[in-house]
Design a protein around this motif. Sequence first.
Motif, PDB file in Angstrom:
ATOM      1  N   ALA A 259       0.804  -1.214   0.000  1.00 62.17           N
ATOM      2  CA  ALA A 259       0.000   0.000   0.000  1.00 62.17           C
ATOM      3  C   ALA A 259       0.843   1.272   0.000  1.00 62.17           C
ATOM      4  CB  ALA A 259      -0.951   0.007   1.193  1.00 62.17           C
ATOM      5  N   MET A 260       2.130   1.170   0.423  1.00 58.68           N
ATOM      6  CA  MET A 260       3.001   2.350   0.432  1.00 58.68           C
ATOM      7  C   MET A 260       3.719   2.539  -0.896  1.00 58.68           C
ATOM      8  SD  MET A 260       2.403   3.514   3.389  1.00 58.68           S
ATOM      9  CE  MET A 260       3.662   4.775   3.524  1.00 58.68           C
ATOM     10  N   ALA A 261       3.331   1.774  -1.920  1.00 62.86           N
ATOM     11  CA  ALA A 261       3.895   1.850  -3.279  1.00 62.86           C
ATOM     12  C   ALA A 261       5.322   1.345  -3.354  1.00 62.86           C
ATOM     13  CB  ALA A 261       3.817   3.276  -3.831  1.00 62.86           C
ATOM     14  N   ALA A 262       5.838   0.760  -2.238  1.00 64.47           N
ATOM     15  CA  ALA A 262       7.196   0.213  -2.234  1.00 64.47           C
ATOM     16  C   ALA A 262       7.175  -1.112  -1.482  1.00 64.47           C
ATOM     17  CB  ALA A 262       8.172   1.177  -1.580  1.00 64.47           C
ATOM     18  N   ASP A 263       7.970  -2.071  -1.959  1.00 65.98           N
ATOM     19  CA  ASP A 263       7.998  -3.408  -1.371  1.00 65.98           C
ATOM     20  C   ASP A 263       9.448  -3.812  -1.152  1.00 65.98           C
ATOM     21  OD1 ASP A 263       7.547  -5.991  -0.572  1.00 65.98           O
ATOM     22  OD2 ASP A 263       7.245  -6.751  -2.604  1.00 65.98           O
ATOM     23  N   PHE A 264       9.847  -3.979   0.141  1.00 65.40           N
ATOM     24  CA  PHE A 264      11.221  -4.346   0.467  1.00 65.40           C
ATOM     25  C   PHE A 264      11.214  -5.574   1.384  1.00 65.40           C
ATOM     26  CE2 PHE A 264      11.253   0.306  -0.064  1.00 65.40           C
ATOM     27  CZ  PHE A 264      12.076   0.400  -1.182  1.00 65.40           C
ATOM     28  N   ALA A 265      11.831  -6.653   0.912  1.00 63.45           N
ATOM     29  CA  ALA A 265      11.996  -7.863   1.723  1.00 63.45           C
ATOM     30  C   ALA A 265      13.143  -8.670   1.117  1.00 63.45           C
ATOM     31  CB  ALA A 265      10.717  -8.687   1.751  1.00 63.45           C
ATOM     32  N   TRP A 266      14.048  -9.156   1.990  1.00 63.09           N
ATOM     33  CA  TRP A 266      15.190  -9.911   1.492  1.00 63.09           C
ATOM     34  C   TRP A 266      14.729 -11.196   0.800  1.00 63.09           C
ATOM     35  CZ3 TRP A 266      19.863  -8.657   0.376  1.00 63.09           C
ATOM     36  CH2 TRP A 266      20.866  -9.640   0.230  1.00 63.09           C
ATOM     37  N   ALA A 311      -3.138  -4.342  -7.042  1.00 60.11           N
ATOM     38  CA  ALA A 311      -2.223  -3.230  -7.287  1.00 60.11           C
ATOM     39  C   ALA A 311      -0.780  -3.691  -7.127  1.00 60.11           C
ATOM     40  CB  ALA A 311      -2.524  -2.080  -6.331  1.00 60.11           C
ATOM     41  N   THR A 312       0.085  -3.125  -7.930  1.00 55.71           N
ATOM     42  CA  THR A 312       1.510  -3.457  -7.875  1.00 55.71           C
ATOM     43  C   THR A 312       2.315  -2.232  -7.437  1.00 55.71           C
ATOM     44  OG1 THR A 312       1.719  -2.930 -10.234  1.00 55.71           O
ATOM     45  CG2 THR A 312       1.338  -5.228  -9.643  1.00 55.71           C
ATOM     46  N   PRO A 313       3.460  -2.436  -6.763  1.00 55.00           N
ATOM     47  CA  PRO A 313       4.241  -1.303  -6.249  1.00 55.00           C
ATOM     48  C   PRO A 313       5.045  -0.613  -7.350  1.00 55.00           C
ATOM     49  CG  PRO A 313       5.352  -3.351  -5.738  1.00 55.00           C
ATOM     50  CD  PRO A 313       4.032  -3.728  -6.363  1.00 55.00           C
ATOM     51  N   LEU A 314       5.404   0.631  -7.071  1.00 59.08           N
ATOM     52  CA  LEU A 314       6.299   1.346  -7.976  1.00 59.08           C
ATOM     53  C   LEU A 314       7.721   0.781  -7.901  1.00 59.08           C
ATOM     54  CD1 LEU A 314       5.194   5.047  -7.377  1.00 59.08           C
ATOM     55  CD2 LEU A 314       4.680   3.605  -9.356  1.00 59.08           C
ATOM     56  N   ILE A 315       8.146   0.421  -6.681  1.00 54.45           N
ATOM     57  CA  ILE A 315       9.506  -0.089  -6.474  1.00 54.45           C
ATOM     58  C   ILE A 315       9.427  -1.372  -5.654  1.00 54.45           C
ATOM     59  CG2 ILE A 315      11.777   0.366  -5.493  1.00 54.45           C
ATOM     60  CD1 ILE A 315      11.238   3.331  -5.812  1.00 54.45           C
ATOM     61  N   SER A 316      10.112  -2.413  -6.115  1.00 56.78           N
ATOM     62  CA  SER A 316      10.175  -3.681  -5.393  1.00 56.78           C
ATOM     63  C   SER A 316      11.625  -4.148  -5.383  1.00 56.78           C
ATOM     64  CB  SER A 316       9.286  -4.721  -6.073  1.00 56.78           C
ATOM     65  OG  SER A 316       9.389  -5.963  -5.440  1.00 56.78           O
ATOM     66  N   ALA A 317      12.127  -4.463  -4.163  1.00 57.93           N
ATOM     67  CA  ALA A 317      13.537  -4.842  -4.066  1.00 57.93           C
ATOM     68  C   ALA A 317      13.716  -5.976  -3.063  1.00 57.93           C
ATOM     69  CB  ALA A 317      14.384  -3.637  -3.653  1.00 57.93           C
ATOM     70  N   GLY A 318      14.665  -6.880  -3.364  1.00 61.14           N
ATOM     71  CA  GLY A 318      14.973  -7.995  -2.490  1.00 61.14           C
ATOM     72  C   GLY A 318      15.901  -8.959  -3.199  1.00 61.14           C
ATOM     73  N   GLY A 372      -0.151  -0.635 -11.199  1.00 64.38           N
ATOM     74  CA  GLY A 372      -0.009   0.430 -10.218  1.00 64.38           C
ATOM     75  C   GLY A 372      -0.480   1.752 -10.753  1.00 64.38           C
ATOM     76  N   VAL A 373      -0.062   2.815 -10.045  1.00 59.57           N
ATOM     77  CA  VAL A 373      -0.467   4.154 -10.448  1.00 59.57           C
ATOM     78  C   VAL A 373       0.218   4.590 -11.739  1.00 59.57           C
ATOM     79  CG1 VAL A 373      -1.040   4.883  -8.112  1.00 59.57           C
ATOM     80  CG2 VAL A 373       1.308   5.134  -8.929  1.00 59.57           C
ATOM     81  N   LEU A 374       1.369   3.942 -12.057  1.00 62.30           N
ATOM     82  CA  LEU A 374       2.070   4.216 -13.304  1.00 62.30           C
ATOM     83  C   LEU A 374       2.076   2.959 -14.165  1.00 62.30           C
ATOM     84  CD1 LEU A 374       5.168   6.285 -12.065  1.00 62.30           C
ATOM     85  CD2 LEU A 374       3.029   7.152 -13.045  1.00 62.30           C
ATOM     86  N   PRO A 375       2.229   3.127 -15.493  1.00 59.84           N
ATOM     87  CA  PRO A 375       2.204   1.953 -16.376  1.00 59.84           C
ATOM     88  C   PRO A 375       3.312   0.950 -16.100  1.00 59.84           C
ATOM     89  CG  PRO A 375       1.916   3.985 -17.627  1.00 59.84           C
ATOM     90  CD  PRO A 375       2.304   4.387 -16.234  1.00 59.84           C
TER      91      PRO A 375
END
Length: 415
Positions: A259-266, A311-318, A372-375
Motif C-alpha cells: 500500500a506504500m507503493a514500495a515493497d522491500f523484503a530480502w 495493485a503493484t508497487p512502484l519499487i520492489s527490491a529484495g 499500479g499508479v504508473l504503467p
Amino acid sequence: DFTGYIITADSVRVIAAKYNLITAAITDNNAVSKASVVSAAIGGTAIGINTAVADNKASNTARMTGGIDGELQVAALLMAHAQGSATAEATIYGLNIGAASVAASFAVAVMRHAQTALVEGGLISAGELQVQSVLNDGQVNPIAVAKMHTGGGAVISVTVNVAVAYGRGTTLAKVKPYALSMSGKDILVKSKGNAGVFSEIKQSVTGGVRIGLLMALSFSQGSFEAVLEIPDTSVVQAGNVTVATDSATWAHTHLDPSAMAADFAWISVDINLALAKVTALNTAKITGGFLQASSVTVKADGQATAYAKIATPLISAGKYKMAANVLLALLNAEQKASIEGTALTMSANGGISVISNLNKGSAFTAKTEMGGVLPVGIELALISGKVNIAIALADAVNSALLSGVAIAGAGSVAV
C-alpha cells in the motif's frame, strides 16, 4: 389478511417504511450492522489475530392476502409499499512489529436482505393500484463492505489476511390476486434497488523473510422482480399500466499488497487472490388474463458488473522474490422484460412497450486489472519468479419478448 372478510374503503395503504402522516412522504426503514477492530502487537515476537464479522439478515415486508374468498373493495388508491436500506460493514486496522511477526486477520461482512411488496389472493377491486419494493434506493455505496488495512515489519513475518464481502438482496413487487377489477385508473408495479458489494485489503509489510497470503473476495447475488399476474378469468380495465425493475448488482474487489507503493523484503513469498463474483436476476413481467389499457409498459433496467484488481508497487527490491497473483471476475446475469399469455385491448390507439436494458452505458461487464499508479514499476532481485493469472468471464442473457399475446387496437408496439 382479509381472508374470509369483505372490506370496503376509500383507500388502503400497507407500508413497510417510515411514513409521514402529514406529508405522506415515505422514507427508508434502516438496518445497519457494523464491526470494527483496531489492534497493535509490538515486541520480540509479535502475534496478532484479528476478526471482525458483521452479519445483517433484515427483512422488510408489505403484504396483503385474501385467499379465495376475501374481498377488498377500494374506491381510490390501493397501495403496498416496502422501502428500506440495509448494510453490513466489517473493518480491521492492524499493526504488527517485532523480531518475528505472525499476523492473521479476517474481516467478513454478510448482508442477506429480503424486501417484499405483495398483493396476493382475494377478490380485489380498486381505482388505482401501486405495488413497489425499494432496496437502498439511490445509493451507489455497497450493501456489504469488508475492509482491511494492515502493516508491520519484522526479521521474519508471516501474514494471512482474508476479507470477504457477501451480499444477497432480494427485492420483489408482485400482484397476484384471485380476481382483479379496476375502474380505469393506473397500475404501477415496480422493483428497484442496489445490491453491490466491496472488499479491500491494503497491506504494507517489510522485513528480512516474508511469507504472505492475501485473499479479498466479493460475492453479490441480486434478485429484482416486478410481476403483474392477472387471473385468467379477470378482465382488467386500466389507464396506464407500468411494470418495471431498476437494479444494480455488482461486486468489486481491490487488493493492494504494498500500500506504500514500495515493497522491500530480502526473501519474500507472496500469494494474492482477488475474486469478484456476481449472480444477477432481473425480471419485469405481465402474465395471464385480459387487460384493457390506455398504455402498457414493461421495462427492465439493470446494471451487473464484476471487477477485481491487484495493485503493484512502484519499487520492489529484495534478493529472492516469489509471487503468485490470481484475479477472477465472474458474472452470470439474466434479465427479461415480457408479456406472456395476456389478451391486450388498447384504447385510443395506446402503445405497448416491452424493453430490457442491461448494462446500458456501462464501461464493462466483467473486468480484471493488475497494475499500479504508473504503467511501469521497478523491480530489483537476484532471483525472481512470478505467476500471474487473470480471468474475466461474463455469461449474460438479456431479452424482451411477447409470448402468447393477443393484441387489439394498439397504436404502436415496441419490443
